[in-house]
Design a protein around this motif. Sequence first.
Motif, PDB file in Angstrom:
ATOM      1  N   SER A   1       0.818  -1.201   0.000  1.00  6.59           N
ATOM      2  CA  SER A   1       0.000   0.000   0.000  1.00  6.59           C
ATOM      3  C   SER A   1       0.855   1.256   0.000  1.00  6.59           C
ATOM      4  O   SER A   1       1.988   1.254   0.443  1.00  6.59           O
ATOM      5  CB  SER A   1      -0.930  -0.001   1.217  1.00  6.59           C
ATOM      6  N   LYS A   2       0.275   2.306  -0.496  1.00  5.28           N
ATOM      7  CA  LYS A   2       0.938   3.603  -0.557  1.00  5.28           C
ATOM      8  C   LYS A   2       0.912   4.248   0.832  1.00  5.28           C
ATOM      9  O   LYS A   2      -0.079   4.158   1.545  1.00  5.28           O
ATOM     10  CB  LYS A   2       0.189   4.465  -1.565  1.00  5.28           C
ATOM     11  N   SER A   3       1.992   4.905   1.192  1.00  6.90           N
ATOM     12  CA  SER A   3       2.071   5.591   2.476  1.00  6.90           C
ATOM     13  C   SER A   3       1.171   6.829   2.458  1.00  6.90           C
ATOM     14  O   SER A   3       1.075   7.533   1.458  1.00  6.90           O
ATOM     15  CB  SER A   3       3.524   5.988   2.753  1.00  6.90           C
ATOM     16  N   ILE A   4       0.509   7.083   3.574  1.00  4.12           N
ATOM     17  CA  ILE A   4      -0.432   8.185   3.698  1.00  4.12           C
ATOM     18  C   ILE A   4       0.230   9.331   4.450  1.00  4.12           C
ATOM     19  O   ILE A   4       0.813   9.118   5.516  1.00  4.12           O
ATOM     20  CB  ILE A   4      -1.699   7.714   4.431  1.00  4.12           C
TER      21      ILE A   4
ATOM     22  N   ASN B   1      -3.235  14.204   5.682  1.00  2.33           N
ATOM     23  CA  ASN B   1      -4.515  13.564   5.378  1.00  2.33           C
ATOM     24  C   ASN B   1      -5.194  13.091   6.659  1.00  2.33           C
ATOM     25  O   ASN B   1      -6.420  13.121   6.776  1.00  2.33           O
ATOM     26  CB  ASN B   1      -4.314  12.387   4.426  1.00  2.33           C
ATOM     27  N   VAL B   2      -4.390  12.659   7.617  1.00  5.28           N
ATOM     28  CA  VAL B   2      -4.922  12.223   8.905  1.00  5.28           C
ATOM     29  C   VAL B   2      -5.440  13.438   9.681  1.00  5.28           C
ATOM     30  O   VAL B   2      -6.517  13.383  10.275  1.00  5.28           O
ATOM     31  CB  VAL B   2      -3.851  11.456   9.712  1.00  5.28           C
ATOM     32  N   ILE B   3      -4.683  14.529   9.665  1.00  2.00           N
ATOM     33  CA  ILE B   3      -5.122  15.753  10.339  1.00  2.00           C
ATOM     34  C   ILE B   3      -6.457  16.219   9.750  1.00  2.00           C
ATOM     35  O   ILE B   3      -7.374  16.596  10.485  1.00  2.00           O
ATOM     36  CB  ILE B   3      -4.048  16.863  10.238  1.00  2.00           C
ATOM     37  N   LYS B   4      -6.597  16.179   8.438  1.00  3.12           N
ATOM     38  CA  LYS B   4      -7.863  16.571   7.811  1.00  3.12           C
ATOM     39  C   LYS B   4      -8.996  15.661   8.281  1.00  3.12           C
ATOM     40  O   LYS B   4     -10.076  16.137   8.634  1.00  3.12           O
ATOM     41  CB  LYS B   4      -7.751  16.534   6.289  1.00  3.12           C
ATOM     42  N   LEU B   5      -8.756  14.374   8.313  1.00  9.85           N
ATOM     43  CA  LEU B   5      -9.754  13.428   8.791  1.00  9.85           C
ATOM     44  C   LEU B   5     -10.156  13.750  10.226  1.00  9.85           C
ATOM     45  O   LEU B   5     -11.340  13.761  10.572  1.00  9.85           O
ATOM     46  CB  LEU B   5      -9.202  11.998   8.699  1.00  9.85           C
ATOM     47  N   MET B   6      -9.175  14.035  11.066  1.00  7.43           N
ATOM     48  CA  MET B   6      -9.450  14.352  12.469  1.00  7.43           C
ATOM     49  C   MET B   6     -10.222  15.673  12.586  1.00  7.43           C
ATOM     50  O   MET B   6     -11.157  15.776  13.380  1.00  7.43           O
ATOM     51  CB  MET B   6      -8.142  14.428  13.252  1.00  7.43           C
ATOM     52  N   LYS B   7      -9.824  16.669  11.797  1.00  3.55           N
ATOM     53  CA  LYS B   7     -10.525  17.956  11.833  1.00  3.55           C
ATOM     54  C   LYS B   7     -11.978  17.791  11.407  1.00  3.55           C
ATOM     55  O   LYS B   7     -12.871  18.435  11.956  1.00  3.55           O
ATOM     56  CB  LYS B   7      -9.836  18.968  10.917  1.00  3.55           C
TER      57      LYS B   7
ATOM     58  N   GLU C   1      -6.211  -1.176   8.421  1.00  2.00           N
ATOM     59  CA  GLU C   1      -5.534  -1.617   9.649  1.00  2.00           C
ATOM     60  C   GLU C   1      -4.018  -1.558   9.535  1.00  2.00           C
ATOM     61  O   GLU C   1      -3.333  -1.273  10.507  1.00  2.00           O
ATOM     62  CB  GLU C   1      -5.948  -3.047  10.007  1.00  2.00           C
ATOM     63  N   ASN C   2      -3.479  -1.855   8.369  1.00  2.46           N
ATOM     64  CA  ASN C   2      -2.030  -1.951   8.194  1.00  2.46           C
ATOM     65  C   ASN C   2      -1.446  -0.777   7.408  1.00  2.46           C
ATOM     66  O   ASN C   2      -0.358  -0.900   6.840  1.00  2.46           O
ATOM     67  CB  ASN C   2      -1.675  -3.266   7.508  1.00  2.46           C
ATOM     68  N   ALA C   3      -2.165   0.327   7.383  1.00  2.00           N
ATOM     69  CA  ALA C   3      -1.687   1.491   6.633  1.00  2.00           C
ATOM     70  C   ALA C   3      -0.368   1.991   7.209  1.00  2.00           C
ATOM     71  O   ALA C   3      -0.100   1.866   8.397  1.00  2.00           O
ATOM     72  CB  ALA C   3      -2.730   2.602   6.672  1.00  2.00           C
ATOM     73  N   GLU C   4       0.433   2.542   6.325  1.00  2.00           N
ATOM     74  CA  GLU C   4       1.712   3.157   6.696  1.00  2.00           C
ATOM     75  C   GLU C   4       1.586   4.651   6.486  1.00  2.00           C
ATOM     76  O   GLU C   4       0.932   5.106   5.556  1.00  2.00           O
ATOM     77  CB  GLU C   4       2.807   2.588   5.796  1.00  2.00           C
TER      78      GLU C   4
ATOM     79  N   SER D   1       3.521   3.552  11.846  1.00  2.00           N
ATOM     80  CA  SER D   1       2.191   2.982  12.046  1.00  2.00           C
ATOM     81  C   SER D   1       1.259   4.110  12.473  1.00  2.00           C
ATOM     82  O   SER D   1       1.700   5.229  12.779  1.00  2.00           O
ATOM     83  CB  SER D   1       2.242   1.913  13.139  1.00  2.00           C
ATOM     84  N   ALA D   2      -0.025   3.810  12.547  1.00  2.00           N
ATOM     85  CA  ALA D   2      -0.992   4.813  13.008  1.00  2.00           C
ATOM     86  C   ALA D   2      -0.653   5.262  14.425  1.00  2.00           C
ATOM     87  O   ALA D   2      -0.672   6.460  14.728  1.00  2.00           O
ATOM     88  CB  ALA D   2      -2.408   4.234  12.944  1.00  2.00           C
ATOM     89  N   ALA D   3      -0.315   4.319  15.289  1.00  2.00           N
ATOM     90  CA  ALA D   3       0.009   4.659  16.678  1.00  2.00           C
ATOM     91  C   ALA D   3       1.249   5.559  16.741  1.00  2.00           C
ATOM     92  O   ALA D   3       1.288   6.512  17.527  1.00  2.00           O
ATOM     93  CB  ALA D   3       0.222   3.397  17.497  1.00  2.00           C
TER      94      ALA D   3
END
Length: 88
Positions: free
Chosen positions: A2-5, A9-15, A36-39, A49-51
């Motif tokens: 998978s492509k790294s995110i 993009n995560v900040i936008k999702l959270m906002k 689940e396994n996104a980078e 990882s997400a964490a």
Amino acid sequence: MSKSIHGRNVIKLMKDQNTPQPQQQWLALMAAEFGENAEFHTCRASDMSAAQLVELFISNGRLTETEAGFVINQCAHCAGKETQEATA
């Protein structure tokens, strides 16, 4: 593979959630949205990882813990990039 995110993009999702969330809720949201396994990566870090990304956001002040959960702290530098990406 998978492509790294990018972290923005995560900040936008959270906002878009527009409410404080406990750390585990942010992680569940990221898993639901990106897998689940996104980078993840940022301009300065990669192969996370997400964490690890959430921990980075906490350590650099992008996420601040309140009684209700973690909230996003918007910075002007990233806001411009988020806007550019959303229109690209």
